[in-house]
Design a protein around this motif. Structure first.
Motif, mmCIF file in Angstrom:
data_model
loop_
_atom_site.group_PDB
_atom_site.id
_atom_site.type_symbol
_atom_site.label_atom_id
_atom_site.label_comp_id
_atom_site.label_asym_id
_atom_site.label_seq_id
_atom_site.Cartn_x
_atom_site.Cartn_y
_atom_site.Cartn_z
ATOM 1 N N TYR A 1 2.063 -8.017 -2.253
ATOM 2 C CA TYR A 1 1.670 -6.834 -2.981
ATOM 3 C C TYR A 1 0.479 -7.244 -3.864
ATOM 4 N N SER B 1 -2.989 -0.103 -10.951
ATOM 5 C CA SER B 1 -2.542 0.342 -9.638
ATOM 6 C C SER B 1 -1.882 -0.797 -8.871
ATOM 7 N N THR B 2 -1.046 -0.418 -7.912
ATOM 8 C CA THR B 2 -0.340 -1.358 -7.042
ATOM 9 C C THR B 2 -0.428 -0.872 -5.610
ATOM 10 N N ILE B 3 -0.477 -1.822 -4.676
ATOM 11 C CA ILE B 3 -0.462 -1.484 -3.261
ATOM 12 C C ILE B 3 0.478 -2.439 -2.534
ATOM 13 N N ASP B 4 1.185 -1.924 -1.538
ATOM 14 C CA ASP B 4 2.105 -2.782 -0.807
ATOM 15 C C ASP B 4 1.348 -3.588 0.250
ATOM 16 N N THR C 1 0.314 1.178 2.745
ATOM 17 C CA THR C 1 0.806 2.539 2.915
ATOM 18 C C THR C 1 1.511 3.093 1.679
ATOM 19 N N TRP C 2 1.863 2.208 0.751
ATOM 20 C CA TRP C 2 2.552 2.612 -0.483
ATOM 21 C C TRP C 2 1.679 2.208 -1.648
ATOM 22 N N THR C 3 1.382 3.163 -2.506
ATOM 23 C CA THR C 3 0.540 2.887 -3.658
ATOM 24 C C THR C 3 1.105 3.545 -4.904
ATOM 25 N N ARG C 4 0.747 3.015 -6.045
ATOM 26 C CA ARG C 4 1.134 3.587 -7.340
ATOM 27 C C ARG C 4 -0.036 3.474 -8.305
ATOM 28 N N SER D 1 -6.910 0.322 -2.044
ATOM 29 C CA SER D 1 -6.768 0.087 -0.609
ATOM 30 C C SER D 1 -6.964 -1.397 -0.338
#
Length: 115
Positions: free
Chosen positions: A33, A49-52, A56-59, A71
């Motif tokens: 992550y 922000s966070t991305i997996d 496909t999963w973001t916060r 991205s």
């Protein structure tokens, strides 16, 4: 050795846009992550922000929702943050990080929003 190198910052007028990049090496980027943080003058480090791993999963923190887009390009070991509709309060040093506390982060890239 973990290396995170941010780029793409600059001086932008309010309402403008920027795209930040972060090139990663020294760890399994594809399976990590990833995070963006920022720090404004005189303030603490702030999660953005966070991305997996698959992208496909973001916060996002509430103040940037709808304006910032995180991205990643795993084939290039690169993380991105698209910033749009920028406000003066978005001015900060932006860091990419490989942990949720921001302890392992790059040197940062300066983003200044000013008319």
């Amino acid at each position: 050795e973990v290396q995170l190198v941010e780029s793409g910052g600059g001086l932008v007028q309010p309402g403008g846009s920027l795209t930040l990049s972060c090139t990663a090496s020294g760890f399994a980027f594809t399976w990590s992550y990833m995070y963006w943080f920022r720090q404004a003058p005189g303030k603490g480090l702030e999660w953005v922000s966070t991305i997996d791993t698959g992208g496909t999963w973001t916060r996002y923190r509430d103040s940037v929702k709808g304006r910032f887009t995180i991205s990643r390009a795993n084939a290039k070991n690169t993380l991105y943050l698209q910033l749009s509709s920028l406000k003066t309060e978005d001015s900060a040093i932006y860091y990419c990080a490989k942990d949720s506390s921001g302890a392992v982060r790059g040197q940062g890239t300066q983003v200044t929003i000013s008319s």
